[in-house]
Design a protein around this motif. Structure first.
Motif, PDB file in Angstrom:
ATOM      1  N   VAL A   7      16.039  65.772   0.256  1.00 38.93           N
ATOM      2  CA  VAL A   7      15.548  65.614  -1.025  1.00 38.93           C
ATOM      3  C   VAL A   7      14.300  66.331  -1.597  1.00 38.93           C
ATOM      4  N   LYS A   8      13.366  66.516  -0.472  1.00 38.84           N
ATOM      5  CA  LYS A   8      12.167  67.190  -0.415  1.00 38.84           C
ATOM      6  C   LYS A   8      12.342  68.532  -0.651  1.00 38.84           C
ATOM      7  N   PHE A   9      13.269  69.184   0.028  1.00 37.98           N
ATOM      8  CA  PHE A   9      13.684  70.551  -0.239  1.00 37.98           C
ATOM      9  C   PHE A   9      14.302  70.873  -1.527  1.00 37.98           C
ATOM     10  N   LEU A  10      15.257  69.954  -1.961  1.00 37.82           N
ATOM     11  CA  LEU A  10      15.719  70.240  -3.270  1.00 37.82           C
ATOM     12  C   LEU A  10      14.771  70.118  -4.261  1.00 37.82           C
ATOM     13  N   LEU A  11      13.638  69.168  -4.127  1.00 41.37           N
ATOM     14  CA  LEU A  11      12.557  68.976  -5.220  1.00 41.37           C
ATOM     15  C   LEU A  11      11.790  70.125  -5.219  1.00 41.37           C
ATOM     16  N   ASP A  12      11.515  70.644  -4.034  1.00 43.52           N
ATOM     17  CA  ASP A  12      10.735  71.956  -4.012  1.00 43.52           C
ATOM     18  C   ASP A  12      11.384  73.071  -4.663  1.00 43.52           C
ATOM     19  N   LYS A  13      12.643  73.243  -4.598  1.00 39.46           N
ATOM     20  CA  LYS A  13      13.259  74.285  -5.451  1.00 39.46           C
ATOM     21  C   LYS A  13      13.468  74.056  -6.975  1.00 39.46           C
ATOM     22  N   LYS A  14      13.067  72.625  -7.341  1.00 37.12           N
ATOM     23  CA  LYS A  14      12.995  72.362  -8.671  1.00 37.12           C
ATOM     24  C   LYS A  14      11.704  72.409  -9.209  1.00 37.12           C
ATOM     25  N   LYS A  15      10.768  72.669  -8.229  1.00 36.88           N
ATOM     26  CA  LYS A  15       9.167  72.959  -8.500  1.00 36.88           C
ATOM     27  C   LYS A  15       8.727  71.558  -9.203  1.00 36.88           C
ATOM     28  N   MET A  16       9.419  70.354  -8.445  1.00 34.83           N
ATOM     29  CA  MET A  16       9.072  68.854  -8.865  1.00 34.83           C
ATOM     30  C   MET A  16       8.449  68.141  -7.869  1.00 34.83           C
ATOM     31  N   THR A  17       7.370  67.434  -7.861  1.00 32.93           N
ATOM     32  CA  THR A  17       7.094  66.610  -6.943  1.00 32.93           C
ATOM     33  C   THR A  17       7.670  65.247  -6.598  1.00 32.93           C
ATOM     34  N   VAL A  18       7.290  64.791  -5.593  1.00 32.49           N
ATOM     35  CA  VAL A  18       8.028  63.268  -5.160  1.00 32.49           C
ATOM     36  C   VAL A  18       7.721  62.422  -6.241  1.00 32.49           C
ATOM     37  N   GLY A  61      23.446  64.587   5.768  1.00 32.46           N
ATOM     38  CA  GLY A  61      23.738  65.424   6.953  1.00 32.46           C
ATOM     39  C   GLY A  61      24.913  66.027   7.323  1.00 32.46           C
ATOM     40  N   LEU A  62      25.994  65.604   6.824  1.00 35.80           N
ATOM     41  CA  LEU A  62      27.296  65.925   7.236  1.00 35.80           C
ATOM     42  C   LEU A  62      27.818  67.505   7.038  1.00 35.80           C
ATOM     43  N   SER A  63      26.647  67.951   6.160  1.00 35.26           N
ATOM     44  CA  SER A  63      27.063  69.539   5.720  1.00 35.26           C
ATOM     45  C   SER A  63      25.606  70.091   5.749  1.00 35.26           C
ATOM     46  N   ASP A  64      25.565  71.201   6.135  1.00 36.08           N
ATOM     47  CA  ASP A  64      24.380  72.185   5.973  1.00 36.08           C
ATOM     48  C   ASP A  64      24.093  72.854   4.894  1.00 36.08           C
ATOM     49  N   SER A  65      24.909  72.991   3.961  1.00 36.62           N
ATOM     50  CA  SER A  65      24.965  73.626   2.753  1.00 36.62           C
ATOM     51  C   SER A  65      24.869  72.807   1.571  1.00 36.62           C
ATOM     52  N   PRO A  66      23.731  72.984   0.741  1.00 38.22           N
ATOM     53  CA  PRO A  66      23.508  72.140  -0.487  1.00 38.22           C
ATOM     54  C   PRO A  66      24.525  72.319  -1.563  1.00 38.22           C
ATOM     55  N   PHE A  67      25.246  73.399  -1.380  1.00 38.81           N
ATOM     56  CA  PHE A  67      26.166  74.123  -2.432  1.00 38.81           C
ATOM     57  C   PHE A  67      27.523  72.959  -2.343  1.00 38.81           C
ATOM     58  N   ASN A  68      27.918  72.554  -3.604  1.00 41.04           N
ATOM     59  CA  ASN A  68      29.003  71.574  -3.340  1.00 41.04           C
ATOM     60  C   ASN A  68      30.444  72.027  -3.553  1.00 41.04           C
ATOM     61  N   GLU A  69      31.147  72.477  -2.321  1.00 41.25           N
ATOM     62  CA  GLU A  69      32.225  73.077  -2.325  1.00 41.25           C
ATOM     63  C   GLU A  69      33.616  72.614  -3.036  1.00 41.25           C
ATOM     64  N   LYS A  70      33.523  71.156  -2.834  1.00 47.30           N
ATOM     65  CA  LYS A  70      34.486  70.427  -3.431  1.00 47.30           C
ATOM     66  C   LYS A  70      34.772  70.674  -4.658  1.00 47.30           C
ATOM     67  N   ASP A  71      33.702  70.718  -5.624  1.00 50.28           N
ATOM     68  CA  ASP A  71      33.910  71.163  -7.154  1.00 50.28           C
ATOM     69  C   ASP A  71      34.562  72.374  -7.169  1.00 50.28           C
ATOM     70  N   VAL A  72      33.941  73.425  -6.517  1.00 47.32           N
ATOM     71  CA  VAL A  72      34.482  74.606  -6.728  1.00 47.32           C
ATOM     72  C   VAL A  72      36.059  74.739  -6.234  1.00 47.32           C
ATOM     73  N   ASP A  73      36.412  73.969  -5.082  1.00 46.15           N
ATOM     74  CA  ASP A  73      37.897  74.041  -4.515  1.00 46.15           C
ATOM     75  C   ASP A  73      38.571  73.380  -5.641  1.00 46.15           C
ATOM     76  N   ARG A  74      38.152  72.480  -6.363  1.00 41.90           N
ATOM     77  CA  ARG A  74      38.916  71.687  -7.258  1.00 41.90           C
ATOM     78  C   ARG A  74      39.249  72.667  -8.564  1.00 41.90           C
ATOM     79  N   GLU A 104      23.185  79.645  -4.689  1.00 37.95           N
ATOM     80  CA  GLU A 104      22.146  79.317  -3.632  1.00 37.95           C
ATOM     81  C   GLU A 104      21.013  80.148  -3.963  1.00 37.95           C
ATOM     82  N   ALA A 105      21.199  81.303  -4.563  1.00 38.75           N
ATOM     83  CA  ALA A 105      20.159  82.284  -5.110  1.00 38.75           C
ATOM     84  C   ALA A 105      19.431  82.130  -6.324  1.00 38.75           C
ATOM     85  N   LYS A 106      20.006  81.489  -7.162  1.00 38.36           N
ATOM     86  CA  LYS A 106      19.390  81.312  -8.468  1.00 38.36           C
ATOM     87  C   LYS A 106      18.446  80.440  -8.528  1.00 38.36           C
TER      88      LYS A 106
END
Length: 109
Positions: A7-18, A61-74, A104-106
């Protein structure tokens, strides 16, 4: 990594504090810090995944990628190529890789 770390990693990407996150998300102060040792309940995980545009698997922690591949597969499951012909599995994997790289890059808003 713990749920808090992700969550902290994702917040940092959003430039948002806890603190900003907890306020916006309607959580009491220091709730996220407790995720260093405890996993939030399923409903909270679903809300977090939706908020961050990721999967619950990534958050716990079951996946190392924050990308939601299930949505894209659907989405790709019913997609057709430009000429109206069904896409090949190779076409779908190439498009999936392109979307993953882009997401992941945007910069996060």
């Amino acid at each position: 990594m713990t749920v808090y770390d992700r969550v902290k990693f994702l917040l940092d990407k959003k430039k948002m504090t806890v603190g900003e996150f907890e306020e916006k998300f309607g959580l009491s102060t220091n709730t996220t810090y407790r995720w260093k040792k405890n996993i939030p309940n399923g409903a909270t995980l679903e809300k977090l995944a939706t908020f961050f545009g990721t999967s619950t698997d990534y958050l716990i922690g079951l996946s190392d990628s924050p990308f939601n591949e299930k949505d894209v597969d659907r989405m790709l499951g019913s997609a057709e190529a430009y000429n109206g012909q069904p896409m090949t599995d190779h076409d779908k994997e190439v498009i999936k890789a392109m979307i993953k790289g882009y997401m992941e890059a945007k910069p996060k808003d």
